[in-house]
Design a protein around this motif. Structure first.
Motif, PDB file in Angstrom:
ATOM      1  N   SER A  72       0.757  -1.387   0.014  1.00  0.00           N
ATOM      2  CA  SER A  72      -0.078  -0.149  -0.020  1.00  0.00           C
ATOM      3  C   SER A  72       0.886   1.248  -0.024  1.00  0.00           C
ATOM      4  O   SER A  72       0.540   2.026  -0.748  1.00  0.00           O
ATOM      5  CB  SER A  72      -0.900   0.049   1.130  1.00  0.00           C
ATOM      6  OG  SER A  72      -1.853  -1.092   1.141  1.00  0.00           O
ATOM      7  N   THR A 110      -2.952   0.098  -6.780  1.00  0.00           N
ATOM      8  CA  THR A 110      -2.212  -0.192  -5.418  1.00  0.00           C
ATOM      9  C   THR A 110      -3.327  -0.908  -4.602  1.00  0.00           C
ATOM     10  O   THR A 110      -3.074  -2.028  -4.068  1.00  0.00           O
ATOM     11  CB  THR A 110      -1.714   0.969  -4.731  1.00  0.00           C
ATOM     12  OG1 THR A 110      -0.469   1.696  -5.752  1.00  0.00           O
ATOM     13  CG2 THR A 110      -0.804   0.532  -3.558  1.00  0.00           C
ATOM     14  N   ILE A 147      -1.712   4.306   1.387  1.00  0.00           N
ATOM     15  CA  ILE A 147      -1.681   4.778  -0.036  1.00  0.00           C
ATOM     16  C   ILE A 147      -1.541   6.181  -0.025  1.00  0.00           C
ATOM     17  O   ILE A 147      -0.595   6.784  -0.730  1.00  0.00           O
ATOM     18  CB  ILE A 147      -3.082   4.413  -0.821  1.00  0.00           C
ATOM     19  CG1 ILE A 147      -2.926   2.910  -0.869  1.00  0.00           C
ATOM     20  CG2 ILE A 147      -3.002   5.014  -2.202  1.00  0.00           C
ATOM     21  CD1 ILE A 147      -4.404   2.229  -1.461  1.00  0.00           C
TER      22      ILE A 147
END
Length: 182
Positions: A72, A110, A147
Protein backbone atom coordinates in the motif's frame (compact mmCIF):
# COMPACT_ATOMS: atom_id res chain seq x y z
CA UNK A 1 -12.21 19.72 -17.77
CA UNK A 2 -13.64 17.41 -15.09
CA UNK A 3 -12.85 14.06 -13.64
CA UNK A 4 -13.02 11.29 -16.24
CA UNK A 5 -13.24 7.61 -15.33
CA UNK A 6 -12.16 6.84 -18.89
CA UNK A 7 -8.78 8.50 -18.33
CA UNK A 8 -8.44 6.83 -14.91
CA UNK A 9 -9.19 3.45 -16.53
CA UNK A 10 -6.58 4.11 -19.22
CA UNK A 11 -4.00 5.06 -16.56
CA UNK A 12 -4.91 1.95 -14.54
CA UNK A 13 -4.36 -0.30 -17.57
CA UNK A 14 -1.06 1.44 -18.39
CA UNK A 15 0.13 1.03 -14.80
CA UNK A 16 -0.92 -2.61 -14.74
CA UNK A 17 1.20 -3.32 -17.81
CA UNK A 18 4.14 -1.45 -16.28
CA UNK A 19 3.82 -3.26 -12.95
CA UNK A 20 3.88 -6.67 -14.61
CA UNK A 21 7.31 -5.77 -16.03
CA UNK A 22 8.70 -4.28 -12.80
CA UNK A 23 10.42 -6.94 -10.65
CA UNK A 24 10.80 -4.60 -7.65
CA UNK A 25 7.05 -4.22 -7.34
CA UNK A 26 6.49 -7.92 -8.01
CA UNK A 27 8.82 -8.76 -5.09
CA UNK A 28 7.06 -6.24 -2.83
CA UNK A 29 3.74 -7.98 -3.53
CA UNK A 30 5.18 -11.48 -3.09
CA UNK A 31 7.07 -10.80 0.15
CA UNK A 32 4.01 -10.62 2.47
CA UNK A 33 2.64 -13.78 0.84
CA UNK A 34 5.90 -15.67 1.32
CA UNK A 35 6.18 -14.51 4.95
CA UNK A 36 2.57 -15.51 5.57
CA UNK A 37 3.09 -18.96 4.07
CA UNK A 38 6.40 -19.64 5.84
CA UNK A 39 5.30 -18.35 9.23
CA UNK A 40 2.01 -20.23 9.03
CA UNK A 41 3.97 -23.45 8.50
CA UNK A 42 6.44 -22.66 11.31
CA UNK A 43 3.85 -21.49 13.84
CA UNK A 44 1.33 -24.10 12.72
CA UNK A 45 3.64 -26.76 14.10
CA UNK A 46 3.89 -24.90 17.43
CA UNK A 47 1.33 -25.50 20.17
CA UNK A 48 -1.12 -23.03 18.61
CA UNK A 49 -0.62 -20.27 21.16
CA UNK A 50 1.88 -17.44 21.08
CA UNK A 51 1.78 -15.09 24.08
CA UNK A 52 -1.92 -15.74 24.68
CA UNK A 53 -2.78 -15.09 21.06
CA UNK A 54 -3.39 -17.73 18.45
CA UNK A 55 -0.45 -18.23 16.14
CA UNK A 56 -2.56 -17.76 13.00
CA UNK A 57 -3.66 -14.32 14.26
CA UNK A 58 -0.03 -13.39 14.95
CA UNK A 59 0.94 -14.44 11.42
CA UNK A 60 -2.07 -12.62 9.97
CA UNK A 61 -1.20 -9.48 11.93
CA UNK A 62 2.42 -9.54 10.77
CA UNK A 63 1.51 -10.35 7.15
CA UNK A 64 -1.20 -7.71 6.88
CA UNK A 65 1.09 -5.08 8.34
CA UNK A 66 3.81 -6.03 5.88
CA UNK A 67 1.26 -5.86 3.07
CA UNK A 68 0.05 -2.42 4.18
CA UNK A 69 3.61 -1.13 4.38
CA UNK A 70 5.25 -2.81 1.39
CA UNK A 71 2.34 -2.80 -1.05
CA UNK A 72 0.00 0.00 0.00
CA UNK A 73 2.65 2.56 0.92
CA UNK A 74 5.92 1.55 -0.72
CA UNK A 75 4.58 0.52 -4.14
CA UNK A 76 2.65 3.73 -4.78
CA UNK A 77 5.69 5.75 -3.66
CA UNK A 78 7.82 3.83 -6.15
CA UNK A 79 5.25 4.28 -8.94
CA UNK A 80 5.03 8.04 -8.44
CA UNK A 81 8.80 8.43 -8.12
CA UNK A 82 9.26 6.34 -11.27
CA UNK A 83 7.06 8.76 -13.21
CA UNK A 84 9.12 11.67 -11.90
CA UNK A 85 12.37 9.89 -12.71
CA UNK A 86 11.36 9.10 -16.30
CA UNK A 87 9.99 12.64 -16.78
CA UNK A 88 6.64 11.19 -17.85
CA UNK A 89 5.00 13.14 -15.05
CA UNK A 90 5.65 16.36 -16.95
CA UNK A 91 4.05 14.89 -20.07
CA UNK A 92 1.01 13.79 -18.09
CA UNK A 93 0.73 17.25 -16.53
CA UNK A 94 0.67 18.81 -19.99
CA UNK A 95 -2.00 16.38 -21.21
CA UNK A 96 -5.65 16.37 -20.25
CA UNK A 97 -4.99 14.21 -17.19
CA UNK A 98 -5.74 15.98 -13.92
CA UNK A 99 -3.67 15.34 -10.79
CA UNK A 100 -6.67 13.61 -9.20
CA UNK A 101 -6.98 11.24 -12.17
CA UNK A 102 -3.26 10.52 -12.06
CA UNK A 103 -3.43 9.73 -8.36
CA UNK A 104 -6.62 7.68 -8.79
CA UNK A 105 -5.02 5.51 -11.48
CA UNK A 106 -2.02 4.75 -9.25
CA UNK A 107 -4.10 4.36 -6.09
CA UNK A 108 -6.61 1.98 -7.69
CA UNK A 109 -3.84 -0.29 -8.89
CA UNK A 110 -2.18 -0.24 -5.48
CA UNK A 111 -5.50 -0.88 -3.74
CA UNK A 112 -6.25 -3.75 -6.11
CA UNK A 113 -2.88 -5.38 -5.40
CA UNK A 114 -3.35 -4.89 -1.64
CA UNK A 115 -6.82 -6.45 -1.62
CA UNK A 116 -5.73 -9.43 -3.72
CA UNK A 117 -2.72 -10.02 -1.47
CA UNK A 118 -4.83 -9.75 1.69
CA UNK A 119 -7.36 -12.21 0.28
CA UNK A 120 -4.67 -14.74 -0.60
CA UNK A 121 -3.15 -14.41 2.88
CA UNK A 122 -6.58 -14.95 4.43
CA UNK A 123 -6.94 -18.25 2.58
CA UNK A 124 -3.34 -19.33 3.30
CA UNK A 125 -4.12 -19.10 7.01
CA UNK A 126 -7.42 -21.02 6.62
CA UNK A 127 -9.46 -18.56 8.65
CA UNK A 128 -13.23 -19.05 8.69
CA UNK A 129 -14.80 -17.63 5.54
CA UNK A 130 -17.45 -15.71 7.50
CA UNK A 131 -14.74 -13.29 8.67
CA UNK A 132 -13.60 -12.37 5.14
CA UNK A 133 -15.93 -9.36 4.53
CA UNK A 134 -15.00 -7.73 7.86
CA UNK A 135 -11.32 -8.48 7.30
CA UNK A 136 -11.32 -7.00 3.79
CA UNK A 137 -13.32 -3.97 4.93
CA UNK A 138 -10.95 -3.18 7.78
CA UNK A 139 -7.78 -3.73 5.75
CA UNK A 140 -9.15 -1.68 2.85
CA UNK A 141 -9.79 1.28 5.16
CA UNK A 142 -6.23 1.01 6.49
CA UNK A 143 -4.97 0.76 2.91
CA UNK A 144 -6.44 4.15 2.02
CA UNK A 145 -4.38 5.82 4.76
CA UNK A 146 -1.20 3.99 3.78
CA UNK A 147 -1.72 4.76 0.08
CA UNK A 148 -2.02 8.47 0.88
CA UNK A 149 1.10 8.26 3.07
CA UNK A 150 3.03 6.42 0.34
CA UNK A 151 1.90 8.91 -2.31
CA UNK A 152 3.25 11.73 -0.17
CA UNK A 153 6.62 9.98 0.09
CA UNK A 154 6.59 9.39 -3.68
CA UNK A 155 5.98 13.08 -4.29
CA UNK A 156 8.77 14.12 -1.92
CA UNK A 157 11.33 11.62 -3.27
CA UNK A 158 13.55 12.55 -6.20
CA UNK A 159 13.69 9.02 -7.66
CA UNK A 160 12.86 5.40 -6.86
CA UNK A 161 15.97 4.88 -4.79
CA UNK A 162 15.12 7.90 -2.67
CA UNK A 163 11.71 6.42 -1.82
CA UNK A 164 13.49 3.67 0.07
CA UNK A 165 15.85 6.03 1.86
CA UNK A 166 13.08 8.49 2.71
CA UNK A 167 10.32 6.05 3.53
CA UNK A 168 11.98 2.98 4.99
CA UNK A 169 12.61 4.40 8.49
CA UNK A 170 8.96 5.45 8.67
CA UNK A 171 7.74 2.13 7.26
CA UNK A 172 9.78 0.16 9.79
CA UNK A 173 8.43 2.42 12.52
CA UNK A 174 4.88 1.52 11.51
CA UNK A 175 5.78 -2.17 11.37
CA UNK A 176 7.47 -2.15 14.77
CA UNK A 177 4.61 -0.22 16.38
CA UNK A 178 2.14 -2.80 15.13
CA UNK A 179 4.18 -5.64 16.61
CA UNK A 180 4.24 -4.12 20.11
CA UNK A 181 1.37 -5.54 22.12
CA UNK A 182 0.67 -4.20 25.55
Amino acid sequence: MGFSMRRVNALFKKELKDVLKNTNIFIMVLLPLVICFLYSKVFGSVSGKLDGKSSSLFVLDLSVNMNLILVSAFVIAMLIAEEKEKNTLRTLMLSAVTPLEFFAGKALLTLFMTIVTNTIMFFILSIELRHLPLFLGATTLCSFCMIAFGALIGILAKNQMATGALGMPLYFGFLLLSLIHI
